[in-house]
Design a protein around this motif. Sequence first.
Motif, short mmCIF file in Angstrom:
data_model
loop_
_atom_site.label_atom_id
_atom_site.label_comp_id
_atom_site.label_asym_id
_atom_site.label_seq_id
_atom_site.Cartn_x
_atom_site.Cartn_y
_atom_site.Cartn_z
N MET A 1 8.22 -2.98 12.51
CA MET A 1 7.46 -2.62 11.30
C MET A 1 7.19 -3.87 10.48
SD MET A 1 7.00 0.72 11.32
CE MET A 1 6.81 1.26 9.63
N PRO A 2 6.00 -4.00 9.90
CA PRO A 2 5.69 -5.19 9.12
C PRO A 2 6.40 -5.15 7.77
CG PRO A 2 3.90 -3.62 8.98
CD PRO A 2 4.88 -3.05 9.97
N ALA A 3 6.64 -6.32 7.23
CA ALA A 3 7.10 -6.37 5.85
C ALA A 3 5.97 -5.89 4.96
CB ALA A 3 7.50 -7.80 5.50
N PRO A 4 6.28 -5.22 3.86
CA PRO A 4 5.21 -4.73 2.99
C PRO A 4 4.38 -5.88 2.43
CG PRO A 4 7.31 -3.69 2.45
CD PRO A 4 7.61 -4.79 3.42
N TYR A 5 3.09 -5.63 2.34
CA TYR A 5 2.20 -6.61 1.71
C TYR A 5 2.29 -6.47 0.19
CZ TYR A 5 0.08 -7.48 6.28
OH TYR A 5 -0.13 -7.83 7.59
N ASP A 6 2.17 -7.60 -0.50
CA ASP A 6 2.22 -7.60 -1.94
C ASP A 6 0.95 -6.96 -2.51
OD1 ASP A 6 3.81 -9.06 -4.32
OD2 ASP A 6 1.65 -9.16 -4.71
N LEU A 7 1.09 -6.25 -3.63
CA LEU A 7 -0.07 -5.61 -4.25
C LEU A 7 -1.12 -6.63 -4.67
CD1 LEU A 7 1.68 -2.91 -6.50
CD2 LEU A 7 0.32 -2.49 -4.44
N ASN A 8 -0.72 -7.85 -4.90
CA ASN A 8 -1.65 -8.90 -5.34
C ASN A 8 -2.18 -9.75 -4.19
OD1 ASN A 8 -1.62 -8.36 -8.19
ND2 ASN A 8 0.49 -9.15 -8.19
N VAL A 12 -5.74 -9.17 2.35
CA VAL A 12 -5.64 -8.01 3.23
C VAL A 12 -6.94 -7.22 3.25
CG1 VAL A 12 -3.15 -7.81 2.89
CG2 VAL A 12 -4.71 -6.45 1.47
N VAL A 13 -7.17 -6.55 4.36
CA VAL A 13 -8.22 -5.53 4.45
C VAL A 13 -7.56 -4.20 4.11
CG1 VAL A 13 -9.83 -4.33 5.96
CG2 VAL A 13 -9.52 -6.80 6.19
N VAL A 14 -8.10 -3.47 3.16
CA VAL A 14 -7.59 -2.15 2.82
C VAL A 14 -8.46 -1.10 3.51
CG1 VAL A 14 -7.23 -0.45 0.99
CG2 VAL A 14 -6.55 -2.82 0.64
N VAL A 15 -7.83 -0.23 4.30
CA VAL A 15 -8.51 0.86 4.98
C VAL A 15 -8.05 2.16 4.34
CG1 VAL A 15 -8.93 2.04 7.17
CG2 VAL A 15 -8.66 -0.46 7.13
N ILE A 16 -8.99 2.95 3.88
CA ILE A 16 -8.67 4.23 3.22
C ILE A 16 -8.88 5.34 4.23
CG2 ILE A 16 -9.22 5.76 1.30
CD1 ILE A 16 -10.46 3.29 -0.11
N ARG A 262 -9.37 -8.17 0.32
CA ARG A 262 -10.48 -9.03 0.75
C ARG A 262 -11.69 -8.16 1.08
NH1 ARG A 262 -10.79 -13.51 4.94
NH2 ARG A 262 -8.52 -13.51 5.00
N ILE A 263 -11.42 -7.05 1.75
CA ILE A 263 -12.45 -6.10 2.20
C ILE A 263 -11.86 -4.71 2.02
CG2 ILE A 263 -13.81 -5.28 4.19
CD1 ILE A 263 -13.32 -8.11 5.41
N VAL A 264 -12.69 -3.73 1.67
CA VAL A 264 -12.27 -2.33 1.65
C VAL A 264 -13.12 -1.57 2.66
CG1 VAL A 264 -12.20 -0.20 0.30
CG2 VAL A 264 -11.44 -2.35 -0.73
N CYS A 265 -12.45 -0.79 3.50
CA CYS A 265 -13.11 0.06 4.50
C CYS A 265 -12.76 1.51 4.17
CB CYS A 265 -12.66 -0.29 5.91
SG CYS A 265 -13.01 -2.01 6.37
N LEU A 266 -13.78 2.30 3.91
CA LEU A 266 -13.61 3.67 3.45
C LEU A 266 -13.77 4.63 4.62
CD1 LEU A 266 -13.34 5.72 1.16
CD2 LEU A 266 -15.74 5.28 0.56
N ALA A 267 -12.72 5.37 4.93
CA ALA A 267 -12.73 6.28 6.09
C ALA A 267 -12.05 7.59 5.73
CB ALA A 267 -12.03 5.62 7.29
N GLY A 268 -12.56 8.23 4.66
CA GLY A 268 -11.92 9.42 4.15
C GLY A 268 -12.59 10.73 4.51
#
Length: 522
Positions: A1-8, A12-16, A262-268
């Motif tokens: 499991m990866p270490a958690p990424y910092d909120l700041n 990172v690419v955020v995938v929703i 860095r990028i947001v990918c919306l997949a909801g």
Amino acid sequence: MPAPYDLNDETVVVVIGTGAGGGVLSNELVQRGVSVVALEAGGRYLPDDYINDEWESFGQLAWVDPRTTSGDWRVAKDFSGLPAWIVKAVGGTTIHWAGASLRFQEHEFKALSTYGPVSGANLLDWPIDLAEMAPWYDKAETKLGVTRTGDRAGLPGNNNFKVLEAGAKKLGYSEVHTGRMAINSAEYDGRHQCMQTGFCFQGCKWGAKWSAAYTEIPRGEDTGHLEVRDHAHVVRIEHEGGRVTGVTYVDKDGNRKTQKARIVCLAGNSIESPRLLLASASDSHPSGLANSSGQVGRNYMRHVTGSVYGIFDKPVRMWRGTTMAGIVQDEARHDPSRGFVGGYELETLSLGLPFMAAFLDPGAWGREFTTALDAYENMAGMWIVGEDMPQETNRITLNHAVKDGFGTPVPDVHFSDHPNDIAMRTHAYRQGMAIYDAMGATRTMPTPPYPSTHNLGTNRMSEDPRLGVVDRWGKAHDVENLYVSDGSVFTTGAAENPTLTIVALAIRQADHIAGQIEKGVL
């Protein structure tokens, strides 16, 4: 499991969302070394957790947050709080889907050019075509292990299929088989073969059916580059100028957090994705994020659906074996001599008694209804899947009069049939009943459409930014680092079940995004 990424962490690419679009995209990106935070509104369930009971499973998996429904479709009357049956869990609706995996046909990418203008429809050609998609379909079929592709054998036919097959062939149909299914007919890719248990919609307890929940997500996490945060309900996409900067979500403890990106990918899914764009309005995007065209939320499609059930004088026991056990594809062609444009599939479908009682004739009772349930053991069933017409007036909007538990306006799902939809459904009902009549059915029963499972459109692809929301890669026309990665990008719906195309588009999009990152463009 990866270490958690910092909120700041702005790299990172955020995938929703973690379903067919978001789950595949996340894994494909991390396999290329891209850091990904995937936010999932629901919990995490694996095959040992799935429940082989319709109502209990629905309570475990379904997205039951409040929604409202409007329009002339019967769902607005019978299931006004549940216009769609989608999953709120890691893996999304790939837990619930039937597994049918069919490529779009060439003409379906070019509906406007093929059908010509259709009054009342907002038809548009996709900015991509089948030739461009073919290699990505190859990759998707390999990933999912689709039967009847490559060297993978088809699944065996159960009784429900045998009735369909025999009746269809009596009518002269020839494209009849047990389907191209993302359900293993033999062990494949570390997953068990299908054991024909029959609760496909409740999550496959054998793992024989492909789901992002136990393929893409754990494999992505194994790279150390993917962090999945479950029970993370996104309420807003943050942005400044022409770029997104992060995502605000509510965690399982009710805390509001903002993850930079860095990028947001919306997949909801095609309801929640436009809802989130509309809810992210600002002074610079007053009508909603990525909505300069006014097309966000519009052109909602759910496929022309409905069911036909036949009752026979001998047992069929349609519930035994895969839920979607076979298909008739002969009507999935463009032949306007039938009185409509586009085409439809007929696919076997079995429902358990609880769902059958709910959907057979909602709100009904009396002898006609009860005698049908009494004959359940002798019943065969099928489902219609046809291309419905995109209409600007069929849309997702925010209902400011109703708020969810996070204080956000709920989505209103507005849908009314186009005349082409009605003509197609009428034709399909007639053909479905004829198939069962050919086998000596004592009674045939067409049923109205159920709550939607194929939710499409609402953030459609377009070459011209004035006519859609995203470009050929799923990137928002208005926002340089915002992508949409689910079925909401569908320009038109085609006659085929959508998941294979969503997966193929996600693989293709991941290749594009990773390439742009490597070049320093994103």
